[in-house]
Enzyme design. Structure first.
Site, PDB file in Angstrom:
ATOM      1  N   SER A  41      -1.323  -9.474  -4.381  1.00 45.55           N
ATOM      2  CA  SER A  41       0.059  -9.563  -4.858  1.00 45.55           C
ATOM      3  C   SER A  41       1.055  -9.531  -3.713  1.00 45.55           C
ATOM      4  O   SER A  41       2.172 -10.022  -3.836  1.00 45.55           O
ATOM      5  CB  SER A  41       0.353  -8.444  -5.862  1.00 45.55           C
ATOM      6  OG  SER A  41       0.135  -7.184  -5.286  1.00 45.55           O
ATOM      7  N   GLU A  62      -0.168   5.336  -3.156  1.00 43.48           N
ATOM      8  CA  GLU A  62       1.104   4.965  -2.538  1.00 43.48           C
ATOM      9  C   GLU A  62       1.700   6.064  -1.677  1.00 43.48           C
ATOM     10  O   GLU A  62       2.363   5.778  -0.671  1.00 43.48           O
ATOM     11  CB  GLU A  62       2.115   4.542  -3.620  1.00 43.48           C
ATOM     12  CG  GLU A  62       1.775   3.236  -4.318  1.00 43.48           C
ATOM     13  CD  GLU A  62       0.671   3.383  -5.355  1.00 43.48           C
ATOM     14  OE1 GLU A  62       0.400   4.523  -5.789  1.00 43.48           O
ATOM     15  OE2 GLU A  62       0.064   2.356  -5.725  1.00 43.48           O
ATOM     16  N   PHE A  87       6.091   0.808  -7.547  1.00 46.52           N
ATOM     17  CA  PHE A  87       5.161   1.873  -7.144  1.00 46.52           C
ATOM     18  C   PHE A  87       5.472   2.362  -5.734  1.00 46.52           C
ATOM     19  O   PHE A  87       5.360   3.547  -5.440  1.00 46.52           O
ATOM     20  CB  PHE A  87       3.725   1.387  -7.287  1.00 46.52           C
ATOM     21  CG  PHE A  87       3.489   0.683  -8.593  1.00 46.52           C
ATOM     22  CD1 PHE A  87       3.922   1.262  -9.782  1.00 46.52           C
ATOM     23  CD2 PHE A  87       2.907  -0.572  -8.654  1.00 46.52           C
ATOM     24  CE1 PHE A  87       3.763   0.614 -10.997  1.00 46.52           C
ATOM     25  CE2 PHE A  87       2.737  -1.223  -9.865  1.00 46.52           C
ATOM     26  CZ  PHE A  87       3.158  -0.643 -11.049  1.00 46.52           C
TER      27      PHE A  87
END
Lengths: 321, 273
Positions: A41, A62, A87
């Site tokens: 992505s 994250e 995120f």
């Protein structure tokens, strides 16, 4: 979407991001990428294939991802920390605050697929609070480029900038707005279109919608200035004060909640810096979790189709002295 | 430096720390006294750092992730020459560089700003990764509290460090068995820590965190296991060195009154090597 733009001319700005990152990476071995299982992505496969050990994929983690970025910067690296914007900013906000902003580390935070880009996936995947969250932190410029050319220019600028920053990218196609030789200047808005009756201030995917709205307004005899305000912090105070003084009305457009984003930043300048206040309208997501729909559908739904923007201008001008 | 001299320094650090807490009327005395021996060994025996060039690229890095015990770090940095010794008197005063948690942009020798728990180890993973990418030999040390290991971000970093084979990274867990409000055992009991870290692929060793010989031995570069990050579970006592503070949960951030201060100082002086 009723903008008269042909699909063939639309570009996914992620392509410009990674092409530029790969170029910079070839010239500077200190440039590294960090991601959270987002090689696909974030379109980092090319970077990984060219520089295998310089792509640090920490997995779906994250908080660790941003901390690792700060540590890499401490060790002299120039990390581009890439993840889906909701995120990156939501899950790791305290790491962004303490490890990047407060520690003043040279970490480039790249929020991919920001705003409403994940449309139908729902509000968990929308990143429409990130301007507000990151803008509240010292030391971290907040930047949302409007097309592939500005995206490339911003990435090149970020690599040379000594300090952290938040770069807010989309995946939703947009046409070219800038000339190929465009160079990005931090905190400097660009006049995309001259005008005298009202100023439209936008960034990211909204800039071309604002440009199209200006066409519609022009047909009705309303001269709309369009300011591309890629930098939300530090905001271009001078451009806003001039817009207020010279056009007497301002409409802001953003792929973000109206609470705390670009419109709020512009309104703060109008209140604090303009000798005479001017009528303003802030277009954005009106403080709700969005219903199901694509990004473009939702922007239209929230009054940010070119016609919707034009209608807001027409309404606002009734309040103008 | 031999371990006797290290013990002398550690004792001096404890006394200066205690005095600063008493004078400032605040601090985290319990955790400061538990981490003092570890910090002393790192700065005076193990790490290669230069107070005259605190950002030298090849320096070893220390991250005090349990940032609330910043005062112990400040006193050690002052002993080492990073900041003037008399600056400790400004601890927590308006505009002092020495606030309640360490700040890298203000205090030379501090590597990253800590305070919220669970931040130091991810940053340490990044540092160690940078050294690997640079083919450099400098080491990264991270000190966490044991209660701090309840933060999930630590376990994200623990997984990463093993995956990245960061044998240049050492995590020292200051295992004093007490967190702010209660014993770990009564809150969220992570003990025993060693098998958990081992299960994640780390090389783990347990030591008495107040035994200078054991501290120095375990931190020696010769102890590195190729391809594995190292975790040292340092068994310590919160409030170590002062009888009425030691292993007493009340002394997380309590400030001694004058009588307690005098007694604590007397005990520390009598214990001086």
């Amino acid at each position: 979407m009723n903008a008269p733009v042909e699909p063939a001319k639309m570009h996914d700005c992620r392509d410009a991001f990674v092409a530029t990152l790969e170029q910079l990476g070839a010239a500077n071995a200190d440039i590294v990428a960090v991601c959270n299982d987002s090689v696909g992505s974030s379109k980092l496969a090319g970077f990984r294939d060219k520089f295998p050990e310089r792509l640090i994929n920490v997995g779906i983690a994250e908080q660790n991802m941003v901390g690792v970025g700060a540590g890499l910067a401490n060790g002299g690296k120039i990390p581009f920390v890439c993840a889906a914007a909701p995120f990156l900013t939501g899950r790791a906000l305290e790491q962004i605050k303490a490890d990047v902003a407060y520690s003043e580390t040279n970490v480039k935070l790249v929020g991919i697929s920001s705003g409403l880009a994940y449309g139908e996936l729902g509000a968990t995947h929308h990143s429409i609070e990130d301007f507000a969250w990151i803008r509240a932190l010292p030391n971290v410029p907040v930047i949302a480029p409007a097309d592939r050319i500005e995206t490339a220019a911003v990435i090149e600028w970020a690599a040379g900038f000594e300090g952290g920053c938040f770069l807010r990218l989309s995946r939703v196609g947009v046409p070219d707005l800038f000339a190929e030789n465009h160079r990005f200047e931090l905190g400097r808005a660009n006049v995309l279109r001259k005008g005298s009756d009202v100023t439209l201030i936008a960034n990211g995917t909204l800039s071309y919608r604002a440009m199209t709205a200006a066409d519609l307004l022009d047909a009705k005899g309303i001269s709309a200035r369009v300011l591309n305000m890629a930098t939300v912090r530090p905001i271009d105070t001078e451009a806003i004060v001039s817009a207020a003084a010279e056009t007497g009305a301002i409409v802001t457009c953003e792929e973000h909640t109206v609470f705390g984003g670009l419109g709020s930043a512009v309104a703060e300048v109008v209140v604090d810096e303009c000798p005479v206040p001017v009528p303003m309208k802030r277009l954005g997501v009106p403080g709700v979790f969005a219903p199901t729909g694509s990004a473009n559908f939702l922007l239209d739904e929230f009054g940010m189709s070119p016609q919707g923007i034009a209608d807001s201008v027409t309404d606002l001008l009734k309040r103008k002295r | 430096m031999n371990t006797h001299d290290l013990r002398v320094i550690a004792n001096r650090v404890r006394r200066r720390d205690l005095q600063a807490v008493f004078e400032a009327g605040a601090g985290h005395i319990g955790g400061e006294l538990s981490v003092t021996d570890l910090l002393t060994a790192l700065y005076f025996k193990i790490m290669s750092v230069d107070p005259a060039n605190p950002r030298a690229p090849e320096r070893d890095r220390l991250v005090l992730s349990k940032g609330h015990t910043a005062l112990a770090l400040y006193v050690v940095l002052a002993e080492k020459g990073f900041i003037p010794k008399d600056e400790i008197a400004t601890f927590l005063k308006p505009h002092s560089r020495l606030n309640g948690h360490p700040n890298r942009t203000k205090v030379p020798g501090v590597e990253t700003n800590t305070g919220p728990l669970g931040h130091g180890l991810p940053v340490g993973v990044g540092m160690a990764t940078a050294a690997k990418l640079n083919r450099a030999n400098w080491r990264t040390f991270v000190i966490t509290g044991d209660g701090e290991m309840q933060e999930g971000s630590n376990w994200e970093a623990i997984m990463s460090a093993a995956q990245l084979k960061l044998d240049n990274l050492t995590l020292i867990i200051d295992h004093n068995r007490l967190q702010q409000g209660a014993r770990l055992a009564d809150t969220n009991d992570l003990a025993p820590l060693a098998p958990k870290l081992a299960a994640f692929g780390w090389d783990v060793q347990e030591i008495d965190g107040h035994n200078m010989d054991q501290i120095c031995a375990v931190l020696d570069a010769g102890q590195i296991v190729t391809g594995k990050p190292k975790c040292i579970v340092a068994h310590t006592n919160k409030g170590h060195g002062v009888s009425f503070m030691s292993d007493n949960v009340a002394w997380h951030h309590k400030v001694p009154n004058e009588e307690q201060y005098n007694q604590a100082m007397t005990e520390l002086k009598e214990a001086a090597p």
